[in-house]
Design an enzyme around this catalytic site. Structure first.
Site, short mmCIF file in Angstrom:
data_model
loop_
_atom_site.label_atom_id
_atom_site.label_comp_id
_atom_site.label_asym_id
_atom_site.label_seq_id
_atom_site.Cartn_x
_atom_site.Cartn_y
_atom_site.Cartn_z
N SER A 162 0.92 -1.03 0.18
CA SER A 162 0.05 0.00 -0.02
C SER A 162 0.89 1.21 -0.06
O SER A 162 1.60 1.42 -1.09
CB SER A 162 -1.06 0.00 1.13
OG SER A 162 -2.07 1.01 1.02
N ASP A 303 -10.26 -3.58 -5.86
CA ASP A 303 -9.61 -2.85 -4.59
C ASP A 303 -10.38 -1.68 -4.45
O ASP A 303 -10.42 -0.65 -5.36
CB ASP A 303 -8.09 -2.45 -5.03
CG ASP A 303 -7.47 -2.03 -3.80
OD1 ASP A 303 -8.34 -1.35 -2.80
OD2 ASP A 303 -6.01 -1.72 -3.56
N HIS A 329 -8.24 -4.67 -1.02
CA HIS A 329 -7.09 -4.03 -0.62
C HIS A 329 -6.35 -4.82 0.55
O HIS A 329 -6.99 -4.92 1.79
CB HIS A 329 -7.63 -2.61 -0.25
CG HIS A 329 -6.29 -1.70 0.17
ND1 HIS A 329 -5.52 -1.23 -0.96
CD2 HIS A 329 -5.70 -1.25 1.33
CE1 HIS A 329 -4.38 -0.71 -0.38
NE2 HIS A 329 -4.60 -0.55 0.70
#
Length: 409
Positions: A162, A303, A329
């Protein structure tokens, strides 16, 4: 099904785990947040603290601990960058580190793992008014410098999750052929920060569920360090922080507009006029073409946090870009035959790491010499940044995280 777009000569094997058509990115992401991962992928660490030239502190968590087993000096090292408010305790970090650092005779890769915990994250103290952000790369740069000095015979591999994936991408692009990392892997990278922030802010559900959840995490994280930040009386951050902490409903872009655009990195380029100026500067999608080491990027099409992807992968021959239909995610969950729910994405990631750590042909590194200036490690020709190890070490149990924070966000 896994959809793979490869713009390099690296071969990526496809995986097709059993997943129902009803699986959604929202459910995958929710399970990443609320799932109980305390009994799987247990990892323990030895923690070392680094002090940067600006007075900041970074925490390096090394596994396996020295009292568990001793590895050869040339053992490949996996350097890990966590997500927005995460750390070495996060389940997505341990899902890769546990098998990567398990001995070969027990079915693992036998690597060493080092998680770079950002300033203020995972119990690392805040000792300067500078925090961290998606675009600031000097902290990972000095961490890699220290690791390269400490383990000069080891091949270094990078993986980011991320926000950490964005930092890793930008670091590799900025380093180009001078990278100390032999290869990289970006998992759930947010890429175009501007467009993905717009998607989060402009949709009611995404704004009220995801954007505000991430902002609450940032509020709680900075609240823990409010007393430390208050000591920097000549800095505007303490007064701004008080107003932010009092807000009952704040979005991610509002937090970034108040705090990150000011304290997210060194000056210049910080501070920025607005969060959107910071997003435009900190994005990573336009720098992919500058990477000069084998690089695997993994994203999920469903996502809900990262909805805009650079499908063309920058046209770079060094980049393999894999996009799965489902995974949410930092999710990619499947149920095993034994009934355990685990992240199947670690299968291709481990295959990539094994290839990069053992099969990749690497030429002579074109890196800058490491020098010592007044006890700080620096790179020749780049003397504005540096680090030194400071006193104080800890033993970290990987499943013990930051209470009150939403894991995986």
């Amino acid at each position: 099904m896994v959809v793979v777009q490869v713009s390099s000569t690296v071969v990526f094997h496809e995986y097709a785990p059993e997943m129902t058509s009803k699986t959604s990115g929202h459910l995958q992401t929710a399970y990443a947040v609320v799932g109980d991962f305390s009994k799987i992928d247990k990892v323990e660490y030895d923690r070392t603290f680094l002090r940067t030239l600006d007075g900041g502190t970074i925490g390096l968590d090394v596994t396996p601990p020295a009292n568990e087993r001793i590895l050869r000096d040339d053992t490949p090292i996996l350097i890990v960058l966590h997500g927005l408010t995460g750390g070495s305790h996060e389940s997505y970090v341990r899902a890769v580190l546990a098998p990567a650092c398990t001995p070969v005779e027990n079915g693992g890769l036998g690597y060493r793992g080092i998680v770079v915990n950002s300033r203020g994250c995972a119990g690392v103290p805040v000792t300067s008014p500078q925090l961290y952000s998606a675009g600031h790369t000097d902290d990972i740069r000095v961490a890699v410098l220290y690791i390269a000095k400490r383990y000069p015979e080891a091949r270094l591999l990078g993986i980011g999750f991320s926000l950490g994936a964005n930092i890793l991408t930008r670091y590799l692009a900025e380093e180009g052929k001078h990278s100390r990392l032999a290869a990289g892997c970006a998992v759930a990278c947010p890429w175009d920060l501007t467009k993905n922030a717009e998607q989060l802010e402009n949709k009611w559900f995404h704004r009220n569920i995801y954007s505000k959840a991430m902002a609450r995490n940032l509020q709680r994280l900075t609240a823990r360090h409010a007393s430390s930040l208050a000591t920097f009386v000549e800095n505007p951050l303490p007064q701004i922080l008080n107003k932010v902490l009092q807000s009952k409903s704040i979005t991610l872009s509002q937090f970034d507009g108040a705090i990150t655009r000011i304290a997210g990195g060194s000056s210049p380029p910080f501070p920025f006029e607005t969060a959107w100026d910071y997003y435009a500067w900190g994005s990573s999608h336009e720098v992919l073409a500058n990477i000069r080491v084998p690089f695997l990027a993994l994203n999920s099409e469903d996502d809900p946090v990262v909805q805009v992807l650079p499908y063309e992968a920058g046209g770079s021959p060094w980049v393999a870009f894999a996009i799965t239909e489902r995974g949410g995610h930092l999710g990619w969950f499947e149920q095993s035959r034994e009934g355990q729910i685990r992240r199947w994405v670690r299968k291709p990631v481990l295959e990539w790491l094994r290839a990069a750590g053992e099969d990749l042909a690497v030429g002579d590194e074109d890196v800058r010499p490491i020098i010592d200036v007044d006890g700080f490690l620096r790179e020749s020709g780049r003397e504005g940044i540096g680090c030194q190890m400071i006193e104080g070490s800890e033993h970290i149990i990987g499943v013990e995280g930051e209470g009150g924070l939403l894991a995986g966000l």
